[in-house]
Design a protein around this motif. Structure first.
Motif, PDB file in Angstrom:
ATOM      1  N   LYS A 131       0.854  -1.189   0.000  1.00  0.00           N
ATOM      2  CA  LYS A 131       0.000   0.000   0.000  1.00  0.00           C
ATOM      3  C   LYS A 131       0.887   1.235   0.000  1.00  0.00           C
ATOM      4  CE  LYS A 131      -3.712  -0.118   2.460  1.00  0.00           C
ATOM      5  NZ  LYS A 131      -4.697  -0.111   3.575  1.00  0.00           N
ATOM      6  N   ASP A 200      -3.803   0.700  -3.078  1.00  0.00           N
ATOM      7  CA  ASP A 200      -3.784  -0.572  -2.349  1.00  0.00           C
ATOM      8  C   ASP A 200      -3.665  -1.709  -3.362  1.00  0.00           C
ATOM      9  OD1 ASP A 200      -4.126  -2.728  -0.677  1.00  0.00           O
ATOM     10  OD2 ASP A 200      -5.805  -1.862   0.417  1.00  0.00           O
ATOM     11  N   ASN A 202      -3.248  -5.085  -2.545  1.00  0.00           N
ATOM     12  CA  ASN A 202      -3.837  -6.354  -2.101  1.00  0.00           C
ATOM     13  C   ASN A 202      -2.902  -7.542  -2.308  1.00  0.00           C
ATOM     14  OD1 ASN A 202      -6.669  -5.424  -1.404  1.00  0.00           O
ATOM     15  ND2 ASN A 202      -6.515  -4.703  -3.521  1.00  0.00           N
ATOM     16  N   SER A 221      -5.850  -7.472  -7.333  1.00  0.00           N
ATOM     17  CA  SER A 221      -6.558  -6.308  -7.880  1.00  0.00           C
ATOM     18  C   SER A 221      -6.060  -5.042  -7.187  1.00  0.00           C
ATOM     19  CB  SER A 221      -8.069  -6.455  -7.673  1.00  0.00           C
ATOM     20  OG  SER A 221      -8.374  -6.573  -6.292  1.00  0.00           O
ATOM     21  N   SER A 223      -6.727  -1.151  -5.985  1.00  0.00           N
ATOM     22  CA  SER A 223      -7.782  -0.191  -5.659  1.00  0.00           C
ATOM     23  C   SER A 223      -7.136   1.135  -5.286  1.00  0.00           C
ATOM     24  CB  SER A 223      -8.677  -0.701  -4.528  1.00  0.00           C
ATOM     25  OG  SER A 223      -7.913  -0.998  -3.370  1.00  0.00           O
ATOM     26  N   SER A 225      -8.055   5.098  -3.892  1.00  0.00           N
ATOM     27  CA  SER A 225      -9.058   5.960  -3.274  1.00  0.00           C
ATOM     28  C   SER A 225      -8.362   7.147  -2.637  1.00  0.00           C
ATOM     29  CB  SER A 225      -9.859   5.180  -2.227  1.00  0.00           C
ATOM     30  OG  SER A 225      -8.993   4.688  -1.203  1.00  0.00           O
ATOM     31  N   THR A 298     -13.102   7.587  -5.332  1.00  0.00           N
ATOM     32  CA  THR A 298     -12.599   6.284  -5.743  1.00  0.00           C
ATOM     33  C   THR A 298     -12.235   6.361  -7.220  1.00  0.00           C
ATOM     34  OG1 THR A 298     -13.976   5.101  -4.134  1.00  0.00           O
ATOM     35  CG2 THR A 298     -13.162   3.838  -6.022  1.00  0.00           C
ATOM     36  N   HIS A 300     -11.460   4.700 -10.972  1.00  0.00           N
ATOM     37  CA  HIS A 300     -12.000   3.599 -11.766  1.00  0.00           C
ATOM     38  C   HIS A 300     -11.218   3.475 -13.072  1.00  0.00           C
ATOM     39  CE1 HIS A 300     -15.620   3.668  -9.173  1.00  0.00           C
ATOM     40  NE2 HIS A 300     -15.473   4.979  -9.238  1.00  0.00           N
TER      41      HIS A 300
END
Length: 320
Positions: A131, A200, A202, A221, A223, A225, A298, A300
């Motif tokens: 992260k 992040d 993961n 995956s 992410s 934010s 967030t 995308h």
């Protein structure tokens, strides 16, 4: 010794999981990377009410964070390990642009991390970014916190050597939004007092028969934010987008305009998010304070361009 005497450095691995000497040493606020062990207790009965008679190590790895200021050269290694690929090119004279884009792979580049103190010097191979958090706030330096996972530590011996790098403060940061990436250049910088971006990845440690250390560490995956605090001046910047579910492109541009590199360039980190949604909005309106707004967003994938995030780091380093 005190924590100030601990040094941390890292380098890009040539062979994944094979320790390399640190190529850069990063001044830090804190470093918590250390060995971790997982034990299993034996609970056989030996005619006693004791619940266990033995224990064995079943997993060994390293884990922890590095936190410090955003610095224009050492951050390139973290950026590479976070997004997966960097293309470097001359911008002008001795200034270079390093364009980082998201590598569509579950095996992003790994780093070796070295931690040296008065007691020992340990190297951690296959260090993957779990992260990354970038934070900018009025009255503060732009700061980063990078979380790592890697293999267990071994003895290392690279000489510690720090390099002068350029740093960034709040006045060097601007944030823009537009309906599409093409509109960001002409958009107006918004009255922002703080912004935080979190990437992040993961991570997943892959343990197999034959050893207690990870066979590999994979990013799954991704992410992205973040959050923004801003002066509340209009409906169009954030509130309407929140209420209507309107997607926006976002630019977080961190440029040290007080320092010139090359002939006329500046140290810079420009992060572009192709498509963001504002999924939380609130207003603070105490009688004697400025009215402000807090926004959470967030990121995308933009299916049209197949992009989610890109970043251009400008400095005097030739490549990563």
């Amino acid at each position: 010794m005190i924590g100030r005497k601990i040094s941390v450095g890292f380098g890009k691995e040539t062979v994944r999981g094979t320790l390399v000497a640190a190529a850069t040493w990063m001044p830090k606020y804190d470093v918590t990377i250390q060995d971790k062990k997982k034990y299993i207790n034996s609970n056989q009965s030996f005619g006693s009410i004791a619940d266990t008679e033995d224990a064995d190590i079943i997993q060994e790895w390293s884990e922890g964070d590095i936190s410090g200021k955003l610095r224009d050269q050492s951050f390139g290694y973290i950026l590479l390990a976070t997004l997966g690929q960097i293309a470097s090119a001359v911008k002008e004279t001795t200034a270079y642009n390093h364009t980082a884009t998201l590598l569509n792979s579950n095996t992003h580049p790994s780093l070796s991390v070295e931690v040296k103190d008065d007691v020992e010097q340990i190297g951690f191979a296959m260090a993957m970014i779990d992260k990354l958090k970038i934070t900018a706030a009025v009255g503060k330096y732009v700061e980063i916190t990078a979380g790592f996972k890697g293999t267990k530590g071994v003895t290392a011996a690279t000489a510690v050597s720090y390099t002068n790098e350029n740093e960034f403060i709040a006045k060097h940061v601007i944030v823009k939004v537009a309906s599409a990436i093409g509109g960001l250049a002409g958009a107006i910088a918004l009255p922002i007092s703080s912004v935080e971006l979190t990437i992040d990845k993961n991570l997943d440690d892959d343990y197999v028969f034959g050893k207690n250390t990870p066979n590999d560490i994979y990013n799954k995956s991704i992410s992205i934010s973040g959050s923004i605090d801003a002066t509340y001046l209009d409906l169009t910047s954030f509130k309407n987008a929140f209420l209507n579910g309107t997607m926006q492109a976002m630019l977080i541009d961190i440029k040290n305009t007080d320092t010139t590199i090359g002939a006329s360039s500046n140290p810079e980190l420009a992060i572009t998010l192709s498509r963001v949604s504002f999924q939380d909005w609130s207003r603070k309106s105490a009688n004697d304070n400025l009215v402000t707004q807090a926004v959470k967003f967030t990121a995308h994938l933009d299916v049209t361009t197949s992009t989610m995030i890109s970043a251009i780091l400008t400095n005097t380093k030739t490549s990563y």
